[in-house]
Design a protein around this motif. Structure first.
Motif, PDB file in Angstrom:
ATOM      1  N   UNK A   1       0.840  -1.206   0.000  1.00  0.00           N
ATOM      2  CA  UNK A   1       0.000   0.000   0.000  1.00  0.00           C
ATOM      3  C   UNK A   1       0.869   1.247   0.000  1.00  0.00           C
ATOM      4  N   UNK A   2       1.932   1.254   0.806  1.00  0.00           N
ATOM      5  CA  UNK A   2       2.815   2.426   0.871  1.00  0.00           C
ATOM      6  C   UNK A   2       3.493   2.678  -0.478  1.00  0.00           C
ATOM      7  N   UNK A   3       3.911   1.605  -1.126  1.00  0.00           N
ATOM      8  CA  UNK A   3       4.558   1.732  -2.433  1.00  0.00           C
ATOM      9  C   UNK A   3       3.542   2.185  -3.472  1.00  0.00           C
ATOM     10  N   UNK A   4       2.364   1.584  -3.446  1.00  0.00           N
ATOM     11  CA  UNK A   4       1.295   1.929  -4.394  1.00  0.00           C
ATOM     12  C   UNK A   4       0.917   3.407  -4.274  1.00  0.00           C
TER      13      UNK A   4
ATOM     14  N   UNK B   1       1.684  10.188  -4.819  1.00  0.00           N
ATOM     15  CA  UNK B   1       2.804  11.123  -4.656  1.00  0.00           C
ATOM     16  C   UNK B   1       3.631  11.247  -5.925  1.00  0.00           C
ATOM     17  N   UNK B   2       3.380  10.402  -6.921  1.00  0.00           N
ATOM     18  CA  UNK B   2       4.001  10.483  -8.245  1.00  0.00           C
ATOM     19  C   UNK B   2       5.520  10.378  -8.210  1.00  0.00           C
ATOM     20  N   UNK B   3       6.053   9.486  -7.381  1.00  0.00           N
ATOM     21  CA  UNK B   3       7.505   9.338  -7.306  1.00  0.00           C
ATOM     22  C   UNK B   3       8.056   8.848  -8.643  1.00  0.00           C
ATOM     23  N   UNK B   4       9.252   9.281  -8.959  1.00  0.00           N
ATOM     24  CA  UNK B   4       9.907   8.872 -10.206  1.00  0.00           C
ATOM     25  C   UNK B   4      11.108   7.970  -9.954  1.00  0.00           C
TER      26      UNK B   4
ATOM     27  N   UNK C   1      16.804  -2.773  -8.484  1.00  0.00           N
ATOM     28  CA  UNK C   1      17.440  -3.846  -9.249  1.00  0.00           C
ATOM     29  C   UNK C   1      16.441  -4.782  -9.921  1.00  0.00           C
ATOM     30  N   UNK C   2      15.155  -4.677  -9.566  1.00  0.00           N
ATOM     31  CA  UNK C   2      14.165  -5.615 -10.090  1.00  0.00           C
ATOM     32  C   UNK C   2      13.009  -4.949 -10.837  1.00  0.00           C
ATOM     33  N   UNK C   3      12.875  -3.634 -10.673  1.00  0.00           N
ATOM     34  CA  UNK C   3      11.716  -2.950 -11.255  1.00  0.00           C
ATOM     35  C   UNK C   3      12.097  -1.564 -11.746  1.00  0.00           C
ATOM     36  N   UNK C   4      11.186  -0.978 -12.519  1.00  0.00           N
ATOM     37  CA  UNK C   4      11.345   0.402 -12.975  1.00  0.00           C
ATOM     38  C   UNK C   4      10.019   1.129 -12.806  1.00  0.00           C
ATOM     39  N   UNK C   5      10.116   2.436 -12.684  1.00  0.00           N
ATOM     40  CA  UNK C   5       8.919   3.282 -12.584  1.00  0.00           C
ATOM     41  C   UNK C   5       8.751   3.975 -13.924  1.00  0.00           C
ATOM     42  N   UNK C   6       7.690   3.622 -14.630  1.00  0.00           N
ATOM     43  CA  UNK C   6       7.483   4.142 -15.979  1.00  0.00           C
ATOM     44  C   UNK C   6       6.686   5.445 -15.949  1.00  0.00           C
ATOM     45  N   UNK C   7       7.180   6.443 -16.635  1.00  0.00           N
ATOM     46  CA  UNK C   7       6.432   7.667 -16.914  1.00  0.00           C
ATOM     47  C   UNK C   7       6.457   7.874 -18.418  1.00  0.00           C
ATOM     48  N   UNK C   8       5.363   8.398 -18.939  1.00  0.00           N
ATOM     49  CA  UNK C   8       5.300   8.693 -20.365  1.00  0.00           C
ATOM     50  C   UNK C   8       6.194   9.884 -20.686  1.00  0.00           C
TER      51      UNK C   8
ATOM     52  N   UNK D   1      -0.411  11.790 -15.365  1.00  0.00           N
ATOM     53  CA  UNK D   1       0.488  12.872 -15.756  1.00  0.00           C
ATOM     54  C   UNK D   1      -0.267  14.134 -16.170  1.00  0.00           C
ATOM     55  N   UNK D   2      -1.413  13.992 -16.795  1.00  0.00           N
ATOM     56  CA  UNK D   2      -2.195  15.190 -17.141  1.00  0.00           C
ATOM     57  C   UNK D   2      -2.784  15.797 -15.871  1.00  0.00           C
ATOM     58  N   UNK D   3      -3.237  14.963 -14.934  1.00  0.00           N
ATOM     59  CA  UNK D   3      -3.745  15.473 -13.656  1.00  0.00           C
ATOM     60  C   UNK D   3      -2.681  16.289 -12.933  1.00  0.00           C
ATOM     61  N   UNK D   4      -1.445  15.828 -12.995  1.00  0.00           N
ATOM     62  CA  UNK D   4      -0.342  16.524 -12.334  1.00  0.00           C
ATOM     63  C   UNK D   4      -0.103  17.909 -12.941  1.00  0.00           C
ATOM     64  N   UNK D   5      -0.482  18.099 -14.200  1.00  0.00           N
ATOM     65  CA  UNK D   5      -0.213  19.366 -14.876  1.00  0.00           C
ATOM     66  C   UNK D   5      -1.348  20.388 -14.721  1.00  0.00           C
ATOM     67  N   UNK D   6      -2.460  19.976 -14.129  1.00  0.00           N
ATOM     68  CA  UNK D   6      -3.608  20.877 -14.011  1.00  0.00           C
ATOM     69  C   UNK D   6      -3.396  21.915 -12.919  1.00  0.00           C
TER      70      UNK D   6
END
Length: 186
Positions: A27-30, A36-39, A57-64, A146-151
């Motif tokens: 839940x904290x990671x989610x 919180x939109x961490x990158x 080492x096992x995952x990536x955080x994808x942003x457009x 990402x669009x919500x973050x820009x509003x």
């Protein structure tokens, strides 16, 4: 590397157990990813630094990747996103000033689910591309995030329509996963 934002909460719990992180931290990671939109995993302050290392080492955080934003005189905005495979997909933010009976303003976001489309509907130019690729759940839900973050402060997307590029039901599994992510309380 696993695209961590393409995992719904249940899949995230399973993934964390697999890599040795207690699923109680899911839940904290989610929340860090979607609220919180961490990158970067190091930005998740609610988990141990050792967990940051395991995740990196096992995952990536994808942003457009934003390619271009086009503004129309009526307030509509078209967001073009560049995909890692070179494709360009779009999201369209449509304002609706609802002044009837004191209604509130609405913002509708038209979201893409594919690069191109296999359906070739006669009224749609996207079909001329053919189907190039399905978008991941992270790429679908990421358009909204990402669009919500820009509003501007106080503005929010009030309606989502899956009428951008592609036939959403042709990318059913990723669409359903993205809808679960978008509608989750966390």
């Amino acid at each position: 590397l696993v695209d961590i934002k393409s995992l719904d909460l249940t899949q995230l719990e399973t993934f964390l157990e697999h890599i040795g992180i207690p699923k109680s931290k899911s839940i904290r990671i989610y929340q860090a990813l979607w609220q919180r939109h961490v990158t970067d995993f190091s930005e998740i302050t609610t988990i141990a630094k050792s967990d940051h290392t395991i995740l990196s080492h096992t995952a990536e955080i994808h942003f457009l990747e934003s390619h271009q934003i086009l503004d129309s005189s009526d307030g509509t905005q078209k967001f073009l996103w560049k995909l890692p495979n070179g494709g360009i997909v779009e999201s369209v933010l449509i304002p609706d000033e609802n002044r009837i009976n004191g209604g509130s303003d609405r913002l509708t976001l038209c979201v893409s689910s594919q690069w191109g489309c296999a359906m070739k509907c006669s009224f749609c130019v996207t079909g001329d591309l053919g189907l190039r690729s399905h978008l991941t759940a992270a790429q679908i839900a990421g358009q909204i995030q990402q669009i919500s973050m820009s509003l501007p402060e106080g503005k929010r997307i009030s309606n989502i329509v899956m009428m951008g590029m592609g036939e959403p039901l042709h990318n059913y599994d990723n669409l359903v996963k993205a809808l679960r992510i978008m509608n989750h309380n966390h």
